[in-house]
Scaffold this motif. Structure first.
Motif, mmCIF file in Angstrom:
data_model
loop_
_atom_site.group_PDB
_atom_site.id
_atom_site.type_symbol
_atom_site.label_atom_id
_atom_site.label_comp_id
_atom_site.label_asym_id
_atom_site.label_seq_id
_atom_site.Cartn_x
_atom_site.Cartn_y
_atom_site.Cartn_z
ATOM 1 N N ALA A 140 -59.713 32.557 -17.360
ATOM 2 C CA ALA A 140 -59.268 33.418 -18.461
ATOM 3 C C ALA A 140 -60.452 34.174 -19.047
ATOM 4 C CB ALA A 140 -58.597 32.583 -19.535
ATOM 5 N N HIS A 141 -61.566 33.441 -19.209
ATOM 6 C CA HIS A 141 -62.762 34.078 -19.751
ATOM 7 C C HIS A 141 -63.224 35.227 -18.860
ATOM 8 C CE1 HIS A 141 -67.312 34.079 -19.782
ATOM 9 N NE2 HIS A 141 -66.972 34.603 -20.940
ATOM 10 N N LEU A 142 -63.237 34.950 -17.540
ATOM 11 C CA LEU A 142 -63.677 35.964 -16.578
ATOM 12 C C LEU A 142 -62.740 37.163 -16.589
ATOM 13 C CD1 LEU A 142 -66.094 35.749 -14.617
ATOM 14 C CD2 LEU A 142 -64.427 35.422 -12.803
ATOM 15 N N ARG A 143 -61.443 36.871 -16.631
ATOM 16 C CA ARG A 143 -60.481 37.965 -16.570
ATOM 17 C C ARG A 143 -60.536 38.809 -17.826
ATOM 18 N NH1 ARG A 143 -54.057 38.690 -15.970
ATOM 19 N NH2 ARG A 143 -54.416 40.895 -16.300
ATOM 20 N N LEU A 144 -60.632 38.148 -18.954
ATOM 21 C CA LEU A 144 -60.703 38.898 -20.211
ATOM 22 C C LEU A 144 -61.959 39.765 -20.254
ATOM 23 C CD1 LEU A 144 -59.388 36.634 -23.107
ATOM 24 C CD2 LEU A 144 -58.590 38.911 -22.456
ATOM 25 N N SER A 145 -63.078 39.204 -19.732
ATOM 26 C CA SER A 145 -64.324 39.987 -19.790
ATOM 27 C C SER A 145 -64.255 41.181 -18.842
ATOM 28 C CB SER A 145 -65.528 39.104 -19.479
ATOM 29 O OG SER A 145 -65.452 38.640 -18.163
ATOM 30 N N THR A 146 -63.653 40.997 -17.654
ATOM 31 C CA THR A 146 -63.554 42.155 -16.749
ATOM 32 C C THR A 146 -62.621 43.214 -17.320
ATOM 33 O OG1 THR A 146 -61.949 40.890 -15.495
ATOM 34 C CG2 THR A 146 -64.134 41.098 -14.538
ATOM 35 N N ILE A 147 -61.530 42.735 -17.941
ATOM 36 C CA ILE A 147 -60.617 43.711 -18.553
ATOM 37 C C ILE A 147 -61.330 44.440 -19.686
ATOM 38 C CG2 ILE A 147 -58.583 43.881 -20.031
ATOM 39 C CD1 ILE A 147 -57.138 42.066 -18.222
ATOM 40 N N ALA A 148 -62.136 43.682 -20.440
ATOM 41 C CA ALA A 148 -62.883 44.310 -21.529
ATOM 42 C C ALA A 148 -63.839 45.363 -20.979
ATOM 43 C CB ALA A 148 -63.652 43.257 -22.311
ATOM 44 N N ILE A 149 -64.523 45.032 -19.853
ATOM 45 C CA ILE A 149 -65.429 46.019 -19.236
ATOM 46 C C ILE A 149 -64.636 47.260 -18.813
ATOM 47 C CG2 ILE A 149 -66.838 46.467 -17.175
ATOM 48 C CD1 ILE A 149 -67.831 43.586 -17.394
ATOM 49 N N GLY A 150 -63.501 47.023 -18.143
ATOM 50 C CA GLY A 150 -62.679 48.140 -17.668
ATOM 51 C C GLY A 150 -62.190 49.000 -18.817
ATOM 52 N N THR A 151 -61.643 48.363 -19.849
ATOM 53 C CA THR A 151 -61.084 49.149 -20.948
ATOM 54 C C THR A 151 -62.176 49.899 -21.713
ATOM 55 O OG1 THR A 151 -61.114 47.153 -22.277
ATOM 56 C CG2 THR A 151 -58.997 47.791 -21.381
ATOM 57 N N SER A 152 -63.318 49.233 -21.925
ATOM 58 C CA SER A 152 -64.346 49.942 -22.702
ATOM 59 C C SER A 152 -64.915 51.109 -21.889
ATOM 60 C CB SER A 152 -65.441 48.991 -23.168
ATOM 61 O OG SER A 152 -65.708 48.031 -22.210
ATOM 62 N N LEU A 153 -65.015 50.935 -20.570
ATOM 63 C CA LEU A 153 -65.462 52.062 -19.737
ATOM 64 C C LEU A 153 -64.474 53.225 -19.865
ATOM 65 C CD1 LEU A 153 -67.522 52.997 -17.530
ATOM 66 C CD2 LEU A 153 -65.787 52.311 -15.881
ATOM 67 N N CYS A 154 -63.189 52.899 -19.797
ATOM 68 C CA CYS A 154 -62.158 53.944 -19.910
ATOM 69 C C CYS A 154 -62.271 54.661 -21.247
ATOM 70 C CB CYS A 154 -60.769 53.333 -19.809
ATOM 71 S SG CYS A 154 -60.312 52.918 -18.157
ATOM 72 N N ILE A 155 -62.381 53.859 -22.307
ATOM 73 C CA ILE A 155 -62.426 54.467 -23.641
ATOM 74 C C ILE A 155 -63.660 55.337 -23.783
ATOM 75 C CG2 ILE A 155 -62.739 53.900 -26.085
ATOM 76 C CD1 ILE A 155 -60.752 51.627 -25.687
ATOM 77 N N LEU A 156 -64.786 54.854 -23.269
ATOM 78 C CA LEU A 156 -66.028 55.646 -23.345
ATOM 79 C C LEU A 156 -65.868 56.967 -22.608
ATOM 80 C CD1 LEU A 156 -69.013 53.169 -22.930
ATOM 81 C CD2 LEU A 156 -68.458 54.619 -24.886
ATOM 82 N N VAL A 157 -65.401 56.868 -21.340
ATOM 83 C CA VAL A 157 -65.304 58.093 -20.524
ATOM 84 C C VAL A 157 -64.294 59.057 -21.140
ATOM 85 C CG1 VAL A 157 -64.609 59.013 -18.293
ATOM 86 C CG2 VAL A 157 -66.026 56.986 -18.398
ATOM 87 N N THR A 158 -63.147 58.522 -21.588
ATOM 88 C CA THR A 158 -62.102 59.408 -22.095
ATOM 89 C C THR A 158 -62.509 60.070 -23.415
ATOM 90 O OG1 THR A 158 -59.726 59.604 -22.319
ATOM 91 C CG2 THR A 158 -60.708 57.778 -23.473
#
Lengths: 483, 483
Positions: free
Chosen positions: B204-222
């Motif tokens: 769960a920790h790993l999945r949440l952190s990867t999702i956090a990386i993915g979402t923050s990258l998206c938010i930054l780029v967008t």
């Protein structure tokens, strides 16, 4: 009982002191927090209760939605337990259960058409993107370790951009939007995976097979248990909208020419046109999904669903006019009763014939059989409208053109009239003229609906109704005028 | 050169025999297949060319769409390469790269609001479903190996059904549709996973952190590269629709009262109201997404986006009327030129004042500043409409009520008139009365738009325009009538 009595007693003792003033010393910070918490809890409970109540009404209004939820739960339980019982947790298999579960969650939609659309898009896009990804991997592997990440990065960039752009093209968006997304996803996943090509083949095989299991389970469950066909829904929506429009027209005209106060039922009936005004998006999405559905019930695979959109557009055209008519009715400036009475019969007749035409068209679509007497009904409608226009023509009498050409003379005459007890006539007749001319316009637009439905009957090869021949020879033919 | 000449020579020699008759012996089955293939290829090439051409036009019309595609490609390349460079392929890590890539693909949307909506929904739903899933796992583990699959199966069934049903509730669908789907997905995945609870926490920790990386990258780029804000888009759409409506009204009235043939530009201008009629779905989705957007430009986090929907509805209300007006113009039955000329000025005046009001409202919204002279313009519009109604009142002269009450006498008179050279007057004046009454109705509905915009100005606390005070003291005040 003793406890109850004592507590009651205690309360009674407390009550005289229980005014806000006396309680104040007890309600310090803790008391305030407690009151605040109780308030918050109350609001939350009330909101949850409202949502639940709303949900209950939704469920009661359309039990198929509840059935859909049960279907989703069922499909997910089956696929979860299937993979839980015999886990495939080898080197790659850790993913495989996940792909099947994910496929079911993402692909299972309310209508069969939407489920088919997503299933077919998912399988094809996964296959294409997988093949392309493996191809790019092969090329990248042969160009050395230095170039590999560059080639992979550039290919991901290019294909993802191109696929994203394709989603902006309306024709692609309508049919392959989900496929484009899955294409990007699969292609990126294959590129990012550090496996060798041989391993990739095995992975691809496993993933495709789990997706196949997921999609076929979805298709089975969605088609076997109370299927909801997008095509049927669209069909139903269109003939229901037609009936609603007829009811609205009926309600509006009755309301305008009625002699007593407004009835509540009538008011509700009149609002039906609003559904027609707002149903464009629903119609389009259903027509999109209906294309993916196999033959079911009375509908072939290549049923002309696009024609339903045209019928929907022509219905909306009518609804715009009925909307304007409706606002005429609610306007304060009304024609005098004697004038309204004069037109009441003719207008009611025209509207009832128009309603007949709309209802006949609704039956044509509902039964999917060519109506034998639609021509007669259209002729009746046209005849009634002609009568209405004639009645309108016969209103003012003479000297009309003569007075309007000379503005000054008119003004002088009007001023002369205003002093007398005759009010200015056009103001009195204006609301009525508006209603009548809108009525005429509505019948013209109903003509558009008739054409659209006839085109549908031709395209979908509707059969003639059984009672066709005898009715055509009935004496109603005498009503057919030359328009 | 020699080669070219020889090939040309060869061709020249073949040409005399190259008629269809001579070629026949050569074109057997192979020839036919070749011709068929060439035809197919031609059609495919032509279709692809058409799609590419269409895509090119879309890109040229709105370059931000191209930029969006580049952004998606960029985000995906970054996340792919990031995971490709330092793979996390330990026990659980095989999935982690996948989750980041999947997050970027699924979450990256055209507008910032839509991206935020998906990111926040995804993170919260994953967290909630993960926690719930681990909880159920704990309970199931303690109840023995026999009961475990049953408890897991039932819980998946119940939660998946409930979450699916919640997606039918409109308020949930508008805000948490994606979250409900991710909830079902995560919960099922946690349930189906055969891991022990301790491993689950790590996963769960790993999945949440990867999702956090993915979402923050998206938010930054967008947000960093040419952000497209749903709120701005909605704002732009509304004031653009207002201008389109004004142009349509202008076009319709000019077309009706013009003296020469129709112009092409005018025709295109007149069709603007159709955009307004069809923009409901776009407005609603944009208002939904705009709620998720942080403060940007001139818009606060709690900007009253719902009020834009009300303005949109009032604009559509006007558009329904303009649609009816437009059909009046194209109808064959037109008022005689002398009558039209009589009304031309007054009608053009009323329409131009209405257009002024609409344009002023569009500027109010565009600049987000309270208009200083909207009251004056509304009064001007009302005054012009009053004049128009007065002109209409002054049309027929006398004996109107008297003739209509007695139907028979009217008919007799009409028959008498029909023989003479004066045509029946109401038929002549009918189209004009329709146009004028629709014009009046449109101004009433523009009043609704004015109210909606004023409410927006109040809710969003628009500041007064700088040139407010001086203009209010201008002599235009004399035009303000008492409505």
């Amino acid at each position: 009982m003793a406890n109850k009595a004592s507590s009651r007693l205690e309360w009674r003792i407390n009550v005289p002191d229980g005014t806000s003033k006396v309680l104040e010393p007890e309600s310090g910070a803790v008391g305030k927090i407690w009151v605040g918490l109780k308030g918050c809890m109350g609001i939350i409970v009330w909101k949850v209760w409202r949502v639940l109540e709303h949900a209950w009404h939704i469920g009661v209004a359309d039990p198929r939605k509840v059935i859909h939820c049960i279907k989703v739960g069922l499909a997910l339980s089956i696929v979860s337990l299937f993979y839980y019982m015999r886990p495939l947790y080898d080197d790659f298999g850790g993913n495989s259960a996940m792909w099947a579960v994910m496929t079911v969650v993402v692909v299972f939609e309310y209508t069969v058409g939407a489920t088919f659309y997503k299933c077919i898009n998912r399988v094809i896009a996964t296959f294409l993107a997988g093949a392309l990804g493996v191809g790019i991997h092969l090329v990248a592997e042969q160009s050395g370790d230095q170039l590999k990440p560059i080639i992979l990065g550039i290919s991901v960039f290019l294909f993802a951009s191109a696929a994203t752009f394709s989603r902006f093209i309306p024709s692609v968006k309508a049919r392959f939007d989900y496929g484009a997304m899955i294409f990007i996803l699969t292609f990126s996943l294959v590129s990012v995976s550090g496996y060798r090509v041989v391993e990739l083949f095995e992975l691809a095989h496993l993933r495709l097979s789990t997706i196949a299991i997921g999609t076929s389970l979805c298709i089975l469950v969605t088609m076997l248990f109370c299927p909801v066909w997008a095509g049927c829904e669209l069909h139903h929506l269109i003939h229901q909208n037609m009936e609603k429009l007829a009811d609205s027209l009926d309600g509006c005209v009755t309301e305008y020419f009625k002699e007593n106060g407004s009835e509540k039922d009538l008011n509700k009936k009149m609002q039906g046109y609003k559904c027609v005004l707002n149903s464009k998006a629903a119609e389009e999405s259903m027509a999109n999904f209906a294309r993916w559905e196999p033959t079911h019930g009375r509908f072939n695979f290549r049923h002309p669903w696009k024609q339903y959109l045209k019928i929907g557009a022509s219905l909306r055209n009518c609804a715009y006019c009925i909307e304007t008519l409706n606002s005429c009715i609610s306007s304060e400036n009304q024609a005098p009763p004697c004038l309204r009475k004069h037109f009441s019969n003719k207008c009611m007749k025209a509207s009832s014939y128009s309603i007949n035409v709309l209802k006949e068209l609704a039956i044509t679509i509902k039964k999917m059989k060519k109506s034998s007497n639609i021509d007669v009904k259209v002729a009746e409608m046209n005849f009634a409208v002609e009568e209405l226009v004639d009645a309108l023509k016969s209103l003012p009498t003479t000297h009309f053109i003569a007075t309007t050409t000379g503005e000054e003379s008119t003004k002088a005459k009007v001023e002369g009239v205003e002093g007398s007890e005759y009010p200015s006539p056009i103001t009195k007749v204006l609301p009525l003229v508006k209603v009548v001319s809108l009525m005429v316009e509505i019948t013209t637009r109903i003509g558009g609906v008739v054409n659209a439905v006839e085109e549908l009957a031709r395209l979908a090869e509707f059969k003639a109704a059984k009672d066709g021949k005898p009715k055509q020879n009935q004496p109603t033919d005498k009503l057919v005028s030359d328009h």
